[in-house]
Enzyme design. Structure first.
Site, PDB file in Angstrom:
ATOM      1  N   GLU A 114       0.991  -1.169  -0.019  1.00  0.00           N
ATOM      2  CA  GLU A 114      -0.310   0.020   0.292  1.00  0.00           C
ATOM      3  C   GLU A 114       0.669   1.438   0.103  1.00  0.00           C
ATOM      4  OE1 GLU A 114      -2.782  -0.103  -0.188  1.00  0.00           O
ATOM      5  OE2 GLU A 114      -3.730  -1.969  -0.283  1.00  0.00           O
ATOM      6  N   ARG A 118       0.477   4.142  -3.247  1.00  0.00           N
ATOM      7  CA  ARG A 118      -0.199   5.240  -2.600  1.00  0.00           C
ATOM      8  C   ARG A 118       0.356   5.909  -3.263  1.00  0.00           C
ATOM      9  NH1 ARG A 118      -6.069   3.011   0.041  1.00  0.00           N
ATOM     10  NH2 ARG A 118      -5.717   1.059  -0.521  1.00  0.00           N
ATOM     11  N   ASP A 255      -4.516  -9.981  -8.250  1.00  0.00           N
ATOM     12  CA  ASP A 255      -5.093  -9.146  -9.354  1.00  0.00           C
ATOM     13  C   ASP A 255      -3.914  -7.862 -10.510  1.00  0.00           C
ATOM     14  OD1 ASP A 255      -4.705  -7.420  -6.600  1.00  0.00           O
ATOM     15  OD2 ASP A 255      -7.174  -6.476  -6.778  1.00  0.00           O
ATOM     16  N   GLU A 369     -12.260  -0.324  -9.745  1.00  0.00           N
ATOM     17  CA  GLU A 369     -11.957  -1.178 -11.070  1.00  0.00           C
ATOM     18  C   GLU A 369     -12.908  -0.809 -12.039  1.00  0.00           C
ATOM     19  OE1 GLU A 369     -11.537  -1.397  -7.752  1.00  0.00           O
ATOM     20  OE2 GLU A 369      -9.295  -2.132  -7.633  1.00  0.00           O
ATOM     21  N   THR A 472      -1.394   0.583 -10.411  1.00  0.00           N
ATOM     22  CA  THR A 472      -2.427  -0.211  -9.403  1.00  0.00           C
ATOM     23  C   THR A 472      -3.416   1.190  -8.937  1.00  0.00           C
ATOM     24  OG1 THR A 472      -3.408  -1.802  -8.816  1.00  0.00           O
ATOM     25  CG2 THR A 472      -1.588  -0.888  -7.843  1.00  0.00           C
TER      26      THR A 472
HETATM   27  C1  DMJ Z   1      -6.292   0.403  -4.418  1.00  0.00           C
HETATM   28  O1  DMJ Z   1      -5.902   0.082  -3.187  1.00  0.00           O
HETATM   29  C2  DMJ Z   1      -5.657   0.047  -5.556  1.00  0.00           C
HETATM   30  O2  DMJ Z   1      -6.554   0.136  -7.175  1.00  0.00           O
HETATM   31  C3  DMJ Z   1      -5.460  -1.735  -5.415  1.00  0.00           C
HETATM   32  O3  DMJ Z   1      -4.525  -2.474  -6.491  1.00  0.00           O
HETATM   33  C4  DMJ Z   1      -6.510  -2.325  -5.367  1.00  0.00           C
HETATM   34  N1  DMJ Z   1      -7.106  -2.106  -4.634  1.00  0.00           N
HETATM   35  C5  DMJ Z   1      -7.923  -0.719  -4.436  1.00  0.00           C
HETATM   36  C6  DMJ Z   1      -8.478  -0.101  -5.171  1.00  0.00           C
HETATM   37  O4  DMJ Z   1     -10.036  -1.328  -5.101  1.00  0.00           O
END
Ligand code: DMJ
Length: 724
Positions: A114, A118, A255, A369, A472
């Site tokens: 994370e 982020r 994912d 998503e 992501t």
């Molecule tokens: C986000 O932090 C990112 O997209 C991660 O890859 C998956 N979960 C969340 C959003 O759902």
């Protein structure tokens, strides 16, 4: 097992949707865009008013809470959305706030995954977008800049997680002290394979190969541990390589590993990552895909274990559009959208057998998503049904998630009860993708027809041509920027060079700078590129004038070494070759000598002061000289230091790289030594390169049309095609 009747009913629903599609005029689309802008603003203002400096807003309590790391997460995560929405003044204001923090040193345990997606992703993206917002840029940008340095500071704190027997990272790290004692060595697959975008970007901008190689090694490790039928499990022990959760799927826990294979291939021009993805895709199609849904199955035999759809899986159609498979993606997204319409949201888990939200996973935490895939597919197909899907999402969120102070997680999609949480990805991703869907003219969508010429230490560079790769967490990276830092490719860290100048320019160090200048006989630092073109940073400005003639041919070489030895972690170039270190002692001698002079002058000055004020106080003796090593290695006790406080003060003002360079014993060694780890990874070569590393011949050019083409059509040129 998935009930066929249920799937048929979904197909019927899909047909109905297609028939009843609304017509969108440009004005309609722009109106939706403005509604999204207001949505973002409401949530963002509420975060600032009620929650900052906490990580997240609590939209029911109207207050804030620390969740992922006590680092004002939402502020950093939202930063580039401001730029994408054109709010440059607020972007610049927030950058100033963020930069008040010089580092992320804190005794807190954080998720490596994370924090990377982020914080590192958010800072890197903001760094690369800052040229658009009118921010004052430092010389050397984009290979230099305070946001880049901050991103690197965080990455350096995360890197110790990779110091494992397999090269796959731990899931948690203490930002100050590394892997916490007793930390579990079990990490989810996405937690291992979601670094190549951020770490690759860092390496290409800074010149330090560490990040990209470590992330790439972790990806290869996962690939190496795939099952005989090509599937990956959900959790793995990073010390033993043993799978501890063997369910294979494309959703939660796995994912973004798949996402980063595709996006890493495009961004970093690593076709072998695309090959790894395409192989995995075959296994996914064979064992996990059931009538345009995806189920979970055992990684060893492919036996279905969970016939469910997870909200997190909705990124998949968007990913397929990036590899040129929008037709397949459209079929899948119709299925996912049908779940949205069933509840007004997608639940975390949806049981494909019963056609209902799973009773223990029925929430919708404002995830991006589905809208992410809709945005990608709309860019590729311009199918208006995708606008309608986007509007459905906007309507649901406005209707059921909005509160007087933000937007709330939906606790249960069946009754739309709210929960007191607004994750930072609502501002980083959900609102951003919605906005981009409805903003046809956004610079992000530039199909390579416009560009911006920027000056770099290496000459002009064309950026902002589109083809952005989103990490992501929806933080966009401009691929062209990665090709601006030619000196970084040679192992030169422009950021560190600039830091030195900055330090030298501080008032207390003017004398020090003057001495350096006197020693080098010129004020500029130069370097040569392979073509013998030269660029210079002179007094903090970029000089593009003709290179000045030098009287002594050897002198530039010395200066070149001065730059090359700035790299924080090593002595190896991006291409793996050893860095020249023959002349390193020159820099050492030069700096030591300069500091000697500085301190001896200081001592003399202080001595005279001391004599004036107190005859009893011990003096350093006017005739005594002090060596630099004596100052920074206190063990040499025969030397009386003039002023320990002063010494430490000034030493602390020097960039870390110089402190380390002068004396590695100055501070205690960190547990993980990144350079040694990198050397070990290279030496061991645990995981062979994918054979397709050699199969493709990529156009090694920042040509934007090429990047556009591979991102839209998803193809690489292989050698045979080139020969034809
Ligand atoms: C986000 O932090 C990112 O997209 C991660 O890859 C998956 N979960 C969340 C959003 O759902």
């Amino acid at each position: 097992m998935v009930k066929l009747t249920f799937l048929i009913s979904i197909s019927v629903l899909t047909c109905n949707l297609i028939l009843s599609v609304r017509v969108y005029k440009r004005a309609d689309i722009l109106k939706l865009r403005e509604e999204v802008r207001e949505m973002f603003q409401h949530a963002y203002d509420s975060y600032l008013r009620y929650a900052y400096p906490y990580d997240e807003l609590r939209p029911l309590s109207c207050d804030g809470v620390d969740t992922w790391g006590s680092y004002s997460l939402t502020l950093i995560d939202a930063l580039d959305t401001l730029a994408i929405m054109g709010n440059y003044s607020e972007f610049n204001r927030v950058v100033d706030i963020v930069l008040q923090k010089r580092h992320f040193d804190a005794d807190i345990n954080v998720s490596v995954f994370e924090t990377n997606i982020r914080i590192v992703g958010g800072l890197l993206s903001a760094h690369l977008l800052s040229h658009k917002t009118g921010m004052k840029l430092e010389p050397g940008w984009p290979c230099n800049g305070p946001l880049l340095r901050l991103a690197e500071d965080v990455a350096q704190r995360l890197i110790a997680a990779f110091d494992t027997t397999t090269g796959m990272p731990y899931g948690t790290i203490n930002l100050r002290s590394g892997v916490p004692p007793g930390e579990t060595s079990i990490t989810c697959t996405a937690g291992v394979g979601t670094f190549i975008i951020e770490f690759g970007t860092l390496s290409r901008l800074t010149g330090d190969p560490l990040y990209e190689e470590v992330a790439y090694n972790a990806l290869k490790a996962l690939y190496h541990h795939r099952s005989p039928i090509g599937l990956l499990g959900n959790h793995i022990d990073v010390m033993t390589g043993r799978w501890t959760a063997q369910d294979a799927g494309i959703g939660g826990g796995i994912d973004s590993y798949y996402e980063y294979l595709v996006k890493g291939a495009i961004l970093l021009e690593k076709p072998e990552l695309m090959s790894m993805f395409l192989e995995a895709r075959q296994s996914i199609e064979k064992y996990l895909k059931k009538d345009d849904w995806f189920v979970w199955a055992t990684m060893l035999r492919g036996h279905v274990t969970l016939p469910v759809f997870q909200s997190l899986e909705s990124y998949w159609p968007g990913l397929l559009s990036l590899i040129g498979e929008s037709d397949a993606a459209m079929r899948i997204i119709h299925n996912y959208h049908s779940v949205w319409r069933q509840y007004g949201f997608t639940p975390e888990v949806y049981n494909l057998g019963t056609g209902e939200a799973s009773s223990s996973r029925e929430s919708y935490p404002l995830r991006p998503e589905l809208i992410e895939s809709i945005m990608y597919l709309y860019r590729d197909t311009r199918d208006p049904i995708l606008l309608q899907m986007g509007e459905d999402i906007l309507r649901s969120i406005q209707h059921s998630a909005r509160t007087p102070c933000g937007y709330a997680t939906i606790k249960d999609v069946r009754d739309h009860r709210k929960e007191d949480r607004m994750e930072s990805f609502f501002l980083a991703e959900t609102t951003k993708y919605l906005y981009l869907l409805f903003d046809p003219d956004n610079f992000i969508h530039n199909p390579g027809v416009r560009g911006t010429v920027i000056d770099t230490p290496n000459g002009e560079c064309v950026v902002d041509l589109g083809g952005y790769i989103f990490n992501t967490e929806a933080h966009p990276i401009d691929p062209n920027m990665l090709y601006c830092c030619h000196e970084a490719r040679q192992g030169i860290n422009i950021s560190e060079v600039y830091s030195i100048y900055q330090i030298l320019e501080e008032e207390d160090n003017i004398k020090f700078m003057t001495m350096i200048e006197a020693n080098t006989n010129e004020t500029k630092i130069t370097q040569s590129n392979n073509n013998n073109n030269e660029s210079a940073i002179e007094n903090k400005t970029i000089d593009h004038t003709e290179p000045k003639e030098r009287s002594d041919e050897n002198e530039p070489e010395q200066n070149q070494v001065l730059i090359k030895t700035e790299s924080r972690t090593g002595y190896v170039n991006l291409d793996g070759t050893e860095r020249e270190n023959a002349n390193e002692s020159n820099l050492s001698d030069l700096v030591k000598e300069t500091i000697n002079k500085y301190y001896n002058d200081t001592i003399n000055a202080e001595t005279q002061e001391n004599v004036k004020h107190s005859a009893e106080e011990p003096t350093a003796g006017s005739s005594q000289t002090v060596e630099v090593d004596d100052i920074i290695v206190p063990e040499k006790s025969e030397v009386q230091l003039p002023s320990v406080t002063k010494t430490k003060e000034v030493m602390n003002m020097l960039p870390k790289v110089i402190q380390d360079f002068l004396n590695s014993d100055w501070k205690s060694k960190p547990k993980c030594e990144p350079q040694k780890m990198l050397e070990r990874i290279r030496r061991e070569q645990k995981y062979p390169d994918h054979p397709d590393v050699y199969k493709y011949e990529l156009l090694l050019t920042p040509a934007p049309s090429f990047l556009q083409r591979i991102s839209l059509a998803g193809e690489f040129l292989n050698k045979k095609q080139l020969e034809l």
